[in-house]
Motif scaffolding. Structure first.
Motif, PDB file in Angstrom:
ATOM      1  N   HIS A  43     -13.982 -19.863 -20.537  1.00  0.00           N
ATOM      2  CA  HIS A  43     -14.333 -21.276 -20.418  1.00  0.00           C
ATOM      3  C   HIS A  43     -14.667 -21.678 -18.990  1.00  0.00           C
ATOM      4  CE1 HIS A  43     -13.341 -22.686 -24.525  1.00  0.00           C
ATOM      5  NE2 HIS A  43     -12.551 -21.628 -24.512  1.00  0.00           N
ATOM      6  N   VAL A  44     -15.556 -22.651 -18.889  1.00  0.00           N
ATOM      7  CA  VAL A  44     -15.954 -23.199 -17.592  1.00  0.00           C
ATOM      8  C   VAL A  44     -14.784 -23.960 -16.974  1.00  0.00           C
ATOM      9  CG1 VAL A  44     -17.480 -24.873 -16.453  1.00  0.00           C
ATOM     10  CG2 VAL A  44     -18.369 -23.377 -18.267  1.00  0.00           C
ATOM     11  N   GLN A  45     -14.544 -23.675 -15.685  1.00  0.00           N
ATOM     12  CA  GLN A  45     -13.556 -24.431 -14.926  1.00  0.00           C
ATOM     13  C   GLN A  45     -14.273 -25.282 -13.886  1.00  0.00           C
ATOM     14  OE1 GLN A  45      -9.971 -22.521 -13.635  1.00  0.00           O
ATOM     15  NE2 GLN A  45     -10.073 -20.926 -15.196  1.00  0.00           N
ATOM     16  N   GLY A  46     -13.632 -26.369 -13.469  1.00  0.00           N
ATOM     17  CA  GLY A  46     -14.295 -27.281 -12.563  1.00  0.00           C
ATOM     18  C   GLY A  46     -13.412 -27.776 -11.431  1.00  0.00           C
ATOM     19  N   ASN A  47     -14.025 -27.916 -10.242  1.00  0.00           N
ATOM     20  CA  ASN A  47     -13.416 -28.619  -9.123  1.00  0.00           C
ATOM     21  C   ASN A  47     -13.519 -30.121  -9.400  1.00  0.00           C
ATOM     22  OD1 ASN A  47     -13.320 -26.289  -6.899  1.00  0.00           O
ATOM     23  ND2 ASN A  47     -15.297 -26.166  -7.933  1.00  0.00           N
ATOM     24  N   VAL A  48     -12.588 -30.883  -8.869  1.00  0.00           N
ATOM     25  CA  VAL A  48     -12.543 -32.317  -9.155  1.00  0.00           C
ATOM     26  C   VAL A  48     -12.470 -33.123  -7.862  1.00  0.00           C
ATOM     27  CG1 VAL A  48     -11.171 -34.160 -10.217  1.00  0.00           C
ATOM     28  CG2 VAL A  48     -11.495 -31.995 -11.425  1.00  0.00           C
ATOM     29  N   VAL A  49     -13.299 -34.152  -7.778  1.00  0.00           N
ATOM     30  CA  VAL A  49     -13.232 -35.153  -6.710  1.00  0.00           C
ATOM     31  C   VAL A  49     -13.269 -36.529  -7.378  1.00  0.00           C
ATOM     32  CG1 VAL A  49     -14.336 -36.131  -4.667  1.00  0.00           C
ATOM     33  CG2 VAL A  49     -14.411 -33.657  -5.047  1.00  0.00           C
ATOM     34  N   ILE A  50     -12.302 -37.383  -7.052  1.00  0.00           N
ATOM     35  CA  ILE A  50     -12.217 -38.730  -7.618  1.00  0.00           C
ATOM     36  C   ILE A  50     -12.258 -39.721  -6.464  1.00  0.00           C
ATOM     37  CG2 ILE A  50     -10.840 -40.318  -9.015  1.00  0.00           C
ATOM     38  CD1 ILE A  50      -9.502 -37.813 -10.272  1.00  0.00           C
ATOM     39  N   LEU A  51     -13.274 -40.588  -6.471  1.00  0.00           N
ATOM     40  CA  LEU A  51     -13.514 -41.511  -5.368  1.00  0.00           C
ATOM     41  C   LEU A  51     -13.677 -42.940  -5.876  1.00  0.00           C
ATOM     42  CD1 LEU A  51     -16.166 -39.412  -3.451  1.00  0.00           C
ATOM     43  CD2 LEU A  51     -14.081 -40.288  -2.396  1.00  0.00           C
ATOM     44  N   PRO A  52     -13.355 -43.925  -5.036  1.00  0.00           N
ATOM     45  CA  PRO A  52     -13.702 -45.296  -5.388  1.00  0.00           C
ATOM     46  C   PRO A  52     -15.214 -45.445  -5.530  1.00  0.00           C
ATOM     47  CG  PRO A  52     -12.096 -45.258  -3.602  1.00  0.00           C
ATOM     48  CD  PRO A  52     -12.559 -43.841  -3.797  1.00  0.00           C
ATOM     49  N   GLN A  53     -15.616 -46.367  -6.379  1.00  0.00           N
ATOM     50  CA  GLN A  53     -17.035 -46.566  -6.657  1.00  0.00           C
ATOM     51  C   GLN A  53     -17.841 -46.844  -5.389  1.00  0.00           C
ATOM     52  OE1 GLN A  53     -17.726 -49.644  -9.540  1.00  0.00           O
ATOM     53  NE2 GLN A  53     -19.861 -49.059  -9.894  1.00  0.00           N
ATOM     54  N   ALA A  54     -17.225 -47.443  -4.388  1.00  0.00           N
ATOM     55  CA  ALA A  54     -17.921 -47.776  -3.152  1.00  0.00           C
ATOM     56  C   ALA A  54     -18.435 -46.540  -2.419  1.00  0.00           C
ATOM     57  CB  ALA A  54     -17.004 -48.574  -2.224  1.00  0.00           C
ATOM     58  N   ALA A 260      -6.353 -25.016  -8.502  1.00  0.00           N
ATOM     59  CA  ALA A 260      -5.783 -25.664  -9.695  1.00  0.00           C
ATOM     60  C   ALA A 260      -6.873 -26.493 -10.369  1.00  0.00           C
ATOM     61  CB  ALA A 260      -4.591 -26.530  -9.307  1.00  0.00           C
ATOM     62  N   MET A 261      -7.645 -25.849 -11.213  1.00  0.00           N
ATOM     63  CA  MET A 261      -8.897 -26.424 -11.721  1.00  0.00           C
ATOM     64  C   MET A 261      -8.740 -27.150 -13.054  1.00  0.00           C
ATOM     65  SD  MET A 261     -10.880 -25.512  -9.362  1.00  0.00           S
ATOM     66  CE  MET A 261     -10.953 -24.318  -8.033  1.00  0.00           C
ATOM     67  N   LEU A 262      -9.777 -27.924 -13.367  1.00  0.00           N
ATOM     68  CA  LEU A 262      -9.909 -28.502 -14.701  1.00  0.00           C
ATOM     69  C   LEU A 262     -10.534 -27.459 -15.612  1.00  0.00           C
ATOM     70  CD1 LEU A 262      -9.857 -30.953 -16.654  1.00  0.00           C
ATOM     71  CD2 LEU A 262     -12.204 -31.422 -15.897  1.00  0.00           C
ATOM     72  N   ILE A 263      -9.868 -27.124 -16.694  1.00  0.00           N
ATOM     73  CA  ILE A 263     -10.390 -26.172 -17.679  1.00  0.00           C
ATOM     74  C   ILE A 263     -11.083 -26.960 -18.780  1.00  0.00           C
ATOM     75  CG2 ILE A 263      -9.794 -24.417 -19.383  1.00  0.00           C
ATOM     76  CD1 ILE A 263      -7.495 -23.587 -17.553  1.00  0.00           C
ATOM     77  N   THR A 264     -12.355 -26.683 -18.993  1.00  0.00           N
ATOM     78  CA  THR A 264     -13.158 -27.438 -19.957  1.00  0.00           C
ATOM     79  C   THR A 264     -13.312 -26.664 -21.258  1.00  0.00           C
ATOM     80  OG1 THR A 264     -15.364 -26.562 -19.461  1.00  0.00           O
ATOM     81  CG2 THR A 264     -14.475 -28.196 -17.929  1.00  0.00           C
TER      82      THR A 264
END
Length: 274
Positions: A43-54, A260-264
């Motif tokens: 399965h595809v794993q992904g790096n994650v970045v979460i930012l404010p909309q600004a 520590a990735m997101l597993i999709t």
């Protein structure tokens, strides 16, 4: 059986370790808080970045200008914690083994759940990860020492500068896997098929040429030995945005902890270009 396989089997069982929804369930429950190399390997794993909309538009442009280290897999709507294009039950607040909370460009916490920090203006970016092409390398008969030794992959900041976008700029981060020369050539062929998860290497051989002074001291992950008959092979890495966050110093953001990735639910072969 290698060390990583033993630890995976003890938690997930032989079949559960292969199933992305089952792996995410145990991550969500806090049972697994380590790196995800070798988990749900199809399965595809992904790096994650979460930012404010600004800051989201600048970061989107940063990814578009730097597709090698920042290949976009998904972008959420503001405040939306679900990512249905990657998995029907994915909740970005709970489905990573470990997160990093950043304030003013510094990591201030590494929680295993960010539900209490969620806001209506947060936008999630999921970027391709080199863990996704590792299964193709293994299927091609190429051994990967960090997996055999139960380690996270070694990652380094380089002197290769990314193209700036707004407040985001900084050095490319690379992941390293030692290989014999013939294996390195084969690895180039294999990983070239997966541009959405970094594709072919960006450098082979002398690490000093890209600004790495000590392979035994990675900036992220775990060091692995490079044998006398091997060369280090370097791929662009999705931890690159974290180096950019140090430079940009946003008031608040969240990322995955390196490794520590997101597993999709997507399969790696779905991203193969040929």
């Amino acid at each position: 059986m290698n060390i990583l396989s033993e630890s995976i089997l003890s938690v997930f069982g032989p079949e559960g370790a292969k199933q992305a929804p089952h792996v995410r369930k145990l991550i969500r429950q806090g049972v697994w808080q380590s790196h995800t190399s070798g988990l749900a390997s199809d399965h595809v794993q992904g790096n994650v970045v979460i930012l404010p909309q600004a800051q989201a538009n600048d970061f989107l442009l940063y990814c578009q200008r730097n597709p090698k280290p920042c290949p976009l897999l998904a972008v959420s709507e503001p405040g939306e914690a679900m990512l249905p294009s990657l998995g029907a039950d994915i909740d970005i607040c709970s489905d990573l083994p470990r997160y990093r909370v950043w304030r003013q460009g510094e990591v201030v916490a590494e929680p295993t759940d960010i539900s209490s920090l969620w806001r209506a203006d947060l936008v999630t970016f999921v970027l391709g990860c080199s863990f996704s092409f590792e299964q193709a390398l293994l299927e091609a008969g190429l051994s990967l020492r960090h997996i055999a030794q139960g380690k996270n992959v070694a990652m380094y900041r380089t002197n290769i500068q990314t193209q700036a976008a707004g407040v985001f700029h900084g050095p490319m981060v690379v992941s390293m896997r030692p290989m014999k020369a013939a294996a390195a050539i084969r690895a180039i062929q294999v990983t070239s098929r997966f541009p959405n998860v970094h594709g072919a290497p960006v450098h082979l051989g002398d690490p000093a040429l890209i600004g790495i002074t000590d392979l035994d001291a990675p900036d992220y992950g775990d060091a692995v030995e490079v044998m006398a008959d091997e060369i280090p092979v370097f791929w662009a890495c999705g931890v690159t945005p974290q180096a950019a966050l140090v430079q940009a110093r946003p008031a608040f953001c969240i990322t995955h902890a390196p490794g520590a990735m997101l597993i999709t639910d997507l399969f790696n072969q779905q991203l193969a270009s040929f």
